[in-house]
Structure formats: C-alpha cells, structure tokens
Write a protein that holds these residues in place. Sequence first.
Motif, PDB file in Angstrom:
ATOM      1  N   GLU A  82       1.145  -1.353  -0.252  1.00 28.32           N
ATOM      2  CA  GLU A  82       0.213   0.221  -0.086  1.00 28.32           C
ATOM      3  C   GLU A  82       0.878   1.630   0.336  1.00 28.32           C
ATOM      4  N   LEU A  83       2.083   1.712   0.847  1.00 29.31           N
ATOM      5  CA  LEU A  83       3.298   2.662   0.903  1.00 29.31           C
ATOM      6  C   LEU A  83       3.216   2.458  -0.542  1.00 29.31           C
TER       7      LEU A  83
ATOM      8  N   LYS B 274       8.009  11.809   8.386  1.00 30.27           N
ATOM      9  CA  LYS B 274       8.656  11.352   8.280  1.00 30.27           C
ATOM     10  C   LYS B 274       8.241   9.753   7.101  1.00 30.27           C
ATOM     11  N   LEU B 275       8.376   8.739   6.515  1.00 29.33           N
ATOM     12  CA  LEU B 275       7.959   8.585   5.204  1.00 29.33           C
ATOM     13  C   LEU B 275       6.759   7.690   5.734  1.00 29.33           C
ATOM     14  N   GLY B 276       5.259   8.534   5.236  1.00 31.37           N
ATOM     15  CA  GLY B 276       4.440   6.883   5.065  1.00 31.37           C
ATOM     16  C   GLY B 276       3.099   7.322   4.683  1.00 31.37           C
TER      17      GLY B 276
ATOM     18  N   PRO C 284      -1.474  13.116   9.401  1.00 30.49           N
ATOM     19  CA  PRO C 284      -0.516  14.833   9.480  1.00 30.49           C
ATOM     20  C   PRO C 284       0.402  15.096   9.875  1.00 30.49           C
ATOM     21  N   LYS C 285       1.694  13.930  10.809  1.00 28.86           N
ATOM     22  CA  LYS C 285       3.200  13.746  10.512  1.00 28.86           C
ATOM     23  C   LYS C 285       3.608  13.033   9.597  1.00 28.86           C
ATOM     24  N   THR C 286       2.984  12.128   8.446  1.00 28.79           N
ATOM     25  CA  THR C 286       4.013  11.228   7.791  1.00 28.79           C
ATOM     26  C   THR C 286       3.699  11.916   6.002  1.00 28.79           C
ATOM     27  N   ASP C 287       4.346  11.569   5.402  1.00 25.91           N
ATOM     28  CA  ASP C 287       3.859  11.687   3.505  1.00 25.91           C
ATOM     29  C   ASP C 287       4.842  10.706   2.888  1.00 25.91           C
TER      30      ASP C 287
ATOM     31  N   ASP D  61      19.138  21.457   4.868  1.00 23.68           N
ATOM     32  CA  ASP D  61      19.338  20.566   6.200  1.00 23.68           C
ATOM     33  C   ASP D  61      17.839  19.679   6.648  1.00 23.68           C
ATOM     34  N   ALA D  62      18.308  18.079   6.463  1.00 21.58           N
ATOM     35  CA  ALA D  62      17.107  17.210   6.069  1.00 21.58           C
ATOM     36  C   ALA D  62      17.928  16.253   6.795  1.00 21.58           C
ATOM     37  N   PRO D  63      18.643  16.426   8.422  1.00 19.04           N
ATOM     38  CA  PRO D  63      19.096  15.114   8.667  1.00 19.04           C
ATOM     39  C   PRO D  63      18.608  13.999   8.587  1.00 19.04           C
ATOM     40  N   GLN D  64      17.188  13.554   8.470  1.00 23.31           N
ATOM     41  CA  GLN D  64      17.230  12.154   8.053  1.00 23.31           C
ATOM     42  C   GLN D  64      17.177  11.209   7.275  1.00 23.31           C
ATOM     43  N   ALA D  65      17.471  12.514   5.973  1.00 22.35           N
ATOM     44  CA  ALA D  65      17.556  11.712   3.956  1.00 22.35           C
ATOM     45  C   ALA D  65      18.447  10.950   4.572  1.00 22.35           C
TER      46      ALA D  65
END
Length: 462
Positions: free
Chosen positions: A17-18, A57-59, A63-66, A82-86
Amino acid sequence: MLTRDEQLIADALPRLELIRALTFEPVISGAQNDPASYAPWTEPDAQETRVDRFKSKLGMPGPKTDPLAILVVKSMLLTGFDAPQAQALYLDRLIQEAELLQAIARVNRTASKKTYGLVVDYYGVSSQLSQALKAYAGDQGEIDPDVDGALQPLSVEIDKLAPQCERVRQIFVQRGIEPVADPEVIEACVQLLEDERLRAEFDVALGLLQDTYNTVSPRPAILTVVNEVVLFTEIQIRVRRRYRDTVDGDFDPRVYKEKVRKLIDDHITVLDLTQKIAAVKITDPGFLTAVGQAPTTRAKASEMEHALRHHIRQHLDEDPVYFAKLSEKLGEIIERLKDNFEQMVLEFSALIKSENDGRKDEANTGLDPVKELPFHGVLAESVTSSAPEATAVLVEVVRTIVAVIRAHQLIVGFWENPTKQDEMRRAIKVRLDDSDLFDFGDLDELAVKVVEVAKANRHRLT
C-alpha cells in the motif's frame, strides 16, 4: 527456496500500500524563459511545501507522515539543505570538488537511529573525490579529518562481515562451545553468558556485526553470514530475557535496527517483535508454565534463579532487611546444591510459592506486613535496649513513625521537596530518641534509612 527476485517481492508485499502511494517530485530553479508547464515546480511557496513534506516521516498521508520519498534536483538543495533524516543520494551527472562534498554532506548528517548515508553513484563521480578532497587539504597537504573518508565503497562494509562474524563465534569456541542452531547448544551459550563481562564483550561484538548487516542488507553478500546472524541474535534475545539487564527487567526489541528486526521476524519465533516484552516475573500466574518450556532442567533452574534475583533487586529498597534475607536464602540453595539442578528447581519453586503467598508477620507483632513491617525490620536491627518491654515499644514506635510519614507526604509535591523531607527526618529522629531503644549516635543514620524506605513505599503509604 525463493529466488532473489521472489524474495524481493515477498519482502515488499507487506508494504504494498505504501509503495503504491510513494511519490517522486522535482524541485527546479526558475528562469525567466521557463515554459508555463514548469510553474508548479518553480513556484517558491510550492517548493517550500514540497521540501517540508519530504522532511516528514515517510508513510501514508497523515498529519506527521507523507509518501513523498524522493526529491529530484539538479543543483538546488545540494548546498545548505538541512534534512538530517535523508539517507540516500542518487547521482546521475558529473559533480566535482566542493559541490561533490556538499552533496555527500546532505546524507552524511546525523539523525536518531541513523548510522550512515548512502550515495548511489550512477555516473562514476566517486573518482572525482580525491580532487575534491585536495580543496580541503591543509598547508602540508594533509586532508581535513572532517572530510577524510567522506565516501567509501560498499565493499568496505561487505569485507567486514566475515571477520565480525568470526569474532562473535570465537567467544564461544574459545570456551569449548561450537555455536549451532540446536536448543541445548543455544542454552549452553546462554549459560556461558551469565558472566557479565563476557556478556558485555558478546554484545559489543554482535552489535558491530548487526550494524554491518543492517548497512549491507539486502545485498547478496549477507547470505554468507545470515544464518550466523540469526543464531547469534537468538542467543542475545534469550540472554537479555534470562538475565534481565535493564532496570525494569523488560526486553525491548526496538533496540534492533529495522533490517535486523525483520531478520528476527522472519527467522526467530522466541518472541513477537512488534512490542516491548515484559519480563516474566515470579508473581505472574504463568511463570512456572513459562519456565517449564526451558529445554533442560539446568535451564529451568537458571530461569528461576534469575527471576528471583530480579524480584529481589526490584523490591530491595522497599523492605531491605526482608529481601536481604531472601537473597541469602537464594545464595544458600545455590551453594548447597551446586549442580543438583532437579533439587534446585524444587527448592526454588518452594521459595517462589512462599514469596507469592505474601510477606508474613513471623514475629507476631500485629503490624501490617506491607505498610509497617519493612520499617520494623530496619529498626529492629539497631535496637540496643534489653528492657522486657522493648519489643512492644518498638511496635508502637513503628506505628507512630508510619503515621508521621503518612501525614507529611499528604503535602503536595512532598517527595520532590528536600526541605519538607528533612523536616520529616527530624521528626522521625525525635521519635526514635524518645523511645530509648537506640544509641544516640545511630539516630541520624537510622532516620535517613527510615526516610529511604518511606520513599520506596510512598505509593503504599498514601
């Protein structure tokens, strides 16, 4: 046995699905003569929204995921982004010198649970790295340590797998155990790791192997060590549950990184890794049933011993004298029976049953076993009076002191207020002094012990 492509599909299925929802979107620098069709990708506000979505957050949309997984850029965002999680950068054009290092830096920033950044080099720009590093060399031609080793081929990590795996294996081999996926051998490994120092050495060595596995997976190179990683991780899980090294004794599988957790989900059935696993306590109704699943009598004895030790550690502050005596009983059984594990299981069972039956008022004081006897135990050890009425007086002193404690802790925020606690300590000292049961020189230390027991039992005394 699934083929590599079949395994890839099987791994992807739970995330289908994701995967279907994932989006890739460009961010383009606008120019005066751009076609009208560029407008959605060059408009500054739309670009900012896109960047904010990428940082979420990937999803699935929420509200907090995309589901925005990849930003497609040329030069934009390669500097100052500046995107440290990349974590992954895909290169398909020539970049060199400062721009190359700045591009690498986009995925080299630290973030929670992130141990590396991945550069997928489709063009071959890594050959430009030495020239880029020269731009950062000092007067003596030395490379700045901040950028030295900024980019390493994945083969460096792959080459670590075999030696790291052998280092873990040798922990057991050097002590006479060849680790294999056999229940009795696994139990022997768990028993060996009862030694805390050896357990720490094992955790460090296996942690390095698991980190490298997590970095290299899902590349075929991991197939050379996957069985060993599964085996060593199962041993580690059983060790952590047996010896209850955490403060609360619970085992939290979230300590493992995602790919190692998936490996455990696929190959190990000792627990469900979707949630924190509470330690099986001796007070749990199913404790003996859980112990009965151990593969050998020695394993059962070990499970019971360490569950008892954990129980004692958890409650020692609440009733220090009682639980110190329980610890002595446990030690006496182990010393007396040594390798007689069947008898040890019987005596541990009796000890556990006695503990589950509840604290007894063995001296017939009439005091509440939970709320008052812990204080009686602490004070009784320090009584110096030999008067016939000393026993009765001590009982009344305990009741008075518990009343003092309960009255003081009615104050809002009492256990976060050192001044109020000191007032209570002084009141306890006065009552101890009035009893004439103790040496005056012992009163300060004794009052401090009483306050410590009170704090450990504060919820019971409310």
